[in-house]
Scaffold this motif. Structure first.
Motif, PDB file in Angstrom:
ATOM      1  N   ILE A 173      45.923  44.414  59.391  1.00 15.86           N
ATOM      2  CA  ILE A 173      45.377  44.883  60.674  1.00 15.86           C
ATOM      3  C   ILE A 173      45.324  46.409  60.692  1.00 15.86           C
ATOM      4  O   ILE A 173      44.328  47.013  61.125  1.00 15.86           O
ATOM      5  N   ILE A 174      46.394  47.032  60.188  1.00 15.51           N
ATOM      6  CA  ILE A 174      46.429  48.493  60.110  1.00 15.51           C
ATOM      7  C   ILE A 174      45.406  48.989  59.094  1.00 15.51           C
ATOM      8  O   ILE A 174      44.722  49.999  59.310  1.00 15.51           O
ATOM      9  N   ALA A 175      45.283  48.276  57.979  1.00 15.90           N
ATOM     10  CA  ALA A 175      44.304  48.656  56.955  1.00 15.90           C
ATOM     11  C   ALA A 175      42.878  48.567  57.504  1.00 15.90           C
ATOM     12  O   ALA A 175      42.044  49.442  57.239  1.00 15.90           O
ATOM     13  N   ARG A 176      42.611  47.524  58.273  1.00 13.12           N
ATOM     14  CA  ARG A 176      41.277  47.367  58.863  1.00 13.12           C
ATOM     15  C   ARG A 176      40.978  48.513  59.822  1.00 13.12           C
ATOM     16  O   ARG A 176      39.868  49.073  59.824  1.00 13.12           O
ATOM     17  N   ARG A 177      41.964  48.859  60.634  1.00 11.30           N
ATOM     18  CA  ARG A 177      41.776  49.954  61.580  1.00 11.30           C
ATOM     19  C   ARG A 177      41.494  51.266  60.836  1.00 11.30           C
ATOM     20  O   ARG A 177      40.618  52.045  61.227  1.00 11.30           O
ATOM     21  N   ALA A 178      42.239  51.496  59.751  1.00 11.02           N
ATOM     22  CA  ALA A 178      42.046  52.713  58.966  1.00 11.02           C
ATOM     23  C   ALA A 178      40.651  52.756  58.350  1.00 11.02           C
ATOM     24  O   ALA A 178      39.991  53.806  58.342  1.00 11.02           O
ATOM     25  N   MET A 179      40.190  51.610  57.839  1.00 11.41           N
ATOM     26  CA  MET A 179      38.863  51.573  57.212  1.00 11.41           C
ATOM     27  C   MET A 179      37.770  51.776  58.249  1.00 11.41           C
ATOM     28  O   MET A 179      36.774  52.488  57.980  1.00 11.41           O
ATOM     29  N   ASP A 180      37.926  51.194  59.411  1.00 11.17           N
ATOM     30  CA  ASP A 180      36.953  51.412  60.490  1.00 11.17           C
ATOM     31  C   ASP A 180      36.888  52.893  60.853  1.00 11.17           C
ATOM     32  O   ASP A 180      35.796  53.458  61.043  1.00 11.17           O
ATOM     33  N   GLN A 181      38.060  53.528  60.939  1.00 11.81           N
ATOM     34  CA  GLN A 181      38.105  54.952  61.267  1.00 11.81           C
ATOM     35  C   GLN A 181      37.461  55.787  60.174  1.00 11.81           C
ATOM     36  O   GLN A 181      36.756  56.772  60.459  1.00 11.81           O
ATOM     37  N   ALA A 182      37.675  55.395  58.917  1.00  9.64           N
ATOM     38  CA  ALA A 182      37.073  56.126  57.799  1.00  9.64           C
ATOM     39  C   ALA A 182      35.552  56.062  57.841  1.00  9.64           C
ATOM     40  O   ALA A 182      34.864  57.079  57.681  1.00  9.64           O
ATOM     41  N   LEU A 183      35.026  54.869  58.086  1.00  8.01           N
ATOM     42  CA  LEU A 183      33.570  54.699  58.125  1.00  8.01           C
ATOM     43  C   LEU A 183      32.964  55.469  59.299  1.00  8.01           C
ATOM     44  O   LEU A 183      31.880  56.059  59.180  1.00  8.01           O
ATOM     45  N   THR A 184      33.671  55.469  60.412  1.00  5.90           N
ATOM     46  CA  THR A 184      33.184  56.229  61.582  1.00  5.90           C
ATOM     47  C   THR A 184      33.188  57.725  61.294  1.00  5.90           C
ATOM     48  O   THR A 184      32.203  58.431  61.546  1.00  5.90           O
ATOM     49  N   LYS A 185      34.311  58.215  60.763  1.00 13.73           N
ATOM     50  CA  LYS A 185      34.432  59.639  60.456  1.00 13.73           C
ATOM     51  C   LYS A 185      33.378  60.097  59.451  1.00 13.73           C
ATOM     52  O   LYS A 185      32.801  61.184  59.578  1.00 13.73           O
ATOM     53  N   LEU A 186      33.129  59.255  58.456  1.00 17.88           N
ATOM     54  CA  LEU A 186      32.228  59.627  57.356  1.00 17.88           C
ATOM     55  C   LEU A 186      30.796  59.147  57.572  1.00 17.88           C
ATOM     56  O   LEU A 186      29.957  59.318  56.691  1.00 17.88           O
TER      57      LEU A 186
END
Length: 355
Positions: free
Chosen positions: A202-215
Motif C-alpha cells: 500500500i505504501i509502495a503504491r502510494r509512492a509510485m503514484d506520487q512519483a508518476l504525478t511528480k514526473l
C-alpha cells in the motif's frame, strides 16, 4: 563377589570417560521459528513450509512451532520471550527490525538458547548464525537490469525496501554500486526515491503514484527492491497505460511476480532456493541440539552494525528474466507450479496454453 562388582562399576565408569555418550535431540525438544509478517506470502508458504518439512525428516522427534508477528515488533519480542519461557532450545528468527531483534538474541543468550538469523541479520553480538544469499549482489543484478534496459537520459524511480530491514539497506547499497555512477554522470536521472516501511505494498503504491504525478509520467524504469513493491508499481503503471513498456525489477519470484512476468509487466526478479535455505537451517538446528560440529557449514563471517563477526551460511541466488526465467523457477521450486501460475488472464497467454 562385592569386590568383583565394584571393579566392574569402576571399569564401566572409566570406559564412559573414554567414550562419552553422544548427545541426541530428544523427543519434546522445542524449536521455534518467528516470522515477520504475512505481507510477503513466501514466509508462510515457502520458508516456514520447507523448514517444518526439513525438520520432520532431519529431526522428527523435535517439536517445531511457527509464529507470525504481523509486522509488530513488540509482538515478535513477546513471542520470543514466551518461546524461551516454554523451554525452546533454538530460535530461528526472521526479524521485523534487525535492531529491535537484538533484544531477542540478547535475551536468548541469557538462557543459552542459540538464535539463527534467517534471511535478515540481527544486530547483536549474540546472533549465532546468519543464513542468507548475498543481498548486495541481489541489488547489483536489479540495478544492472535497469541499466541494460534503459538509455542515456532516462528517468528511474527507486522503490526501496523497509528502512528497518537490514536486507533492504544491503540491497540498496548493491543497487547504488551500479547505478550511482550513471546518476552522477547524468546518464540516468534519479527521478524519485522512497523507502517502503514494512515492505507494505500500500505504501509502495502510494509512492509510485506520487512519483508518476511528480514526473508527469516521465519514467523509463522502476528499480524495485522486491516483488511486492514491483506489484504495487505495476498497478500504478497499468492505471496510466504504461505497464509493459518499461523495465521493473523485483525479488523473491512470488507467484504474482511470475504471472506479471508472463504478462510482460515485470521484467526481472531474483530467485533463491528457499527449500535449500530451510534445509541447511534445519541441519544446523539439529547439530545445535546435539552439540555437534557445524564448522563445515560456515563460509566466513559477516560484520553487523555492532562490528560483531557473525558466522555466515550462504545460499545461492539467480537472476530471473523473461519466460525462460519463469520456466527455470518452476523447474527448481516444487511449490511454484504451472497450475498456480496459470490463472485468470495469465491462463489465456501462450505460455499457459501451449505448455
Amino acid at each position: 563377589m562385592t569386590i568383583i562388582l565394584v571393579k566392574f562399576c569402576l571399569l564401566f565408569i572409566f570406559n564412559l570417560s573414554i567414550y562419552p555418550t553422544k548427545i541426541l535431540a530428544l523427543p519434546g525438544d522445542l524449536v521455534v521459528m518467528l516470522l515477520p509478517e504475512n505481507v510477503n506470502p513466501r514466509w508462510e508458504n515457502q520458508d516456514a513450509y520447507y523448514f517444518v518439512e526439513s525438520m520432520k525428516v532431519i529431526a522428527p522427534e523435535v517439536d517445531v512451532e511457527i509464529f507470525n508477528a504481523n509486522n509488530d515488533i513488540s509482538v515478535q519480542q513477546r513471542q520470543a520471550e514466551q518461546a524461551i519461557t516454554r523451554g525452546a532450545k533454538v530460535l530461528v528468527v526472521i526479524a521485523i527490525d534487525g535492531n529491535a531483534a537484538s533484544l531477542i538474541a540478547d535475551m536468548a543468550k541469557e538462557e543459552n538458547v542459540p538464535v539463527i538469523a534467517y534471511d535478515r541479520m540481527i544486530q547483536s553480538e549474540h546472533t549465532s548464525f546468519w543464513v542468507q544469499a548475498s543481498m548486495f549482489n541481489t541489488g547489483v543484478s536489479q540495478a544492472q537490469h535497469i541499466i541494460d534496459n534503459t538509455k542515456l537520459g532516462d528517468t528511474i524511480v527507486l522503490l526501496k525496501g523497509s528502512p528497518t530491514d537490514p536486507n533492504a539497506v544491503e540491497i540498496f547499497n548493491g543497487q547504488l554500486s551500479v547505478i550511482k555512477p550513471y546518476f552522477d554522470r547524468k546518464e540516468r536521472i534519479n527521478g524519485y526515491e522512497s523507502w517502503v516501511q514494512g515492505w507494505d505494498p500500500i505504501i509502495a503504491r502510494r509512492a509510485m503514484d506520487q512519483a508518476l504525478t511528480k514526473l508527469n509520467n516521465n519514467v523509463q524504469g522502476v528499480l524495485s527492491s522486491n516483488d511486492g513493491n514491483a506489484n504495487a508499481a505495476i498497478a500504478s503503471l497499468i492505471e496510466q497505460g504504461m505497464a509493459g513498456k518499461i523495465p521493473v525489477t523485483g525479488l523473491d519470484c512470488t507467484v504474482s511476480a511470475l504471472q506479471l512476468m508472463i504478462l510482460g509487466y515485470q521484467t526481472q526478479s531474483v530467485w533463491r532456493p528457499f527449500d535449500k535455505m530451510a534445509k541447511v537451517t534445519a541441519e544446523v538446528v539439529k547439530l545445535l541440539l546435539e552439540d555437534g560440529d557445524f564448522s563445515s557449514y560456515i563460509k566466513g563471517t559477516v560484520s553487523n552494525k555492532l562490528n560483531a563477526n557473525i558466522p555466515f551460511i550462504p545460499v545461492e541466488h539467480n537472476t530471473i528474466v523473461g519466460l525462460s526465467g519463469v520456466v527455470n523457477v518452476i523447474a527448481k521450486d516444487r511449490l511454484i507450479t504451472r497450475d498456480k501460475i496459470c490463472k485468470g488472464d495469465v491462463a489465456k497467454t501462450p505460455f499457459c496454453i501451449d505448455n
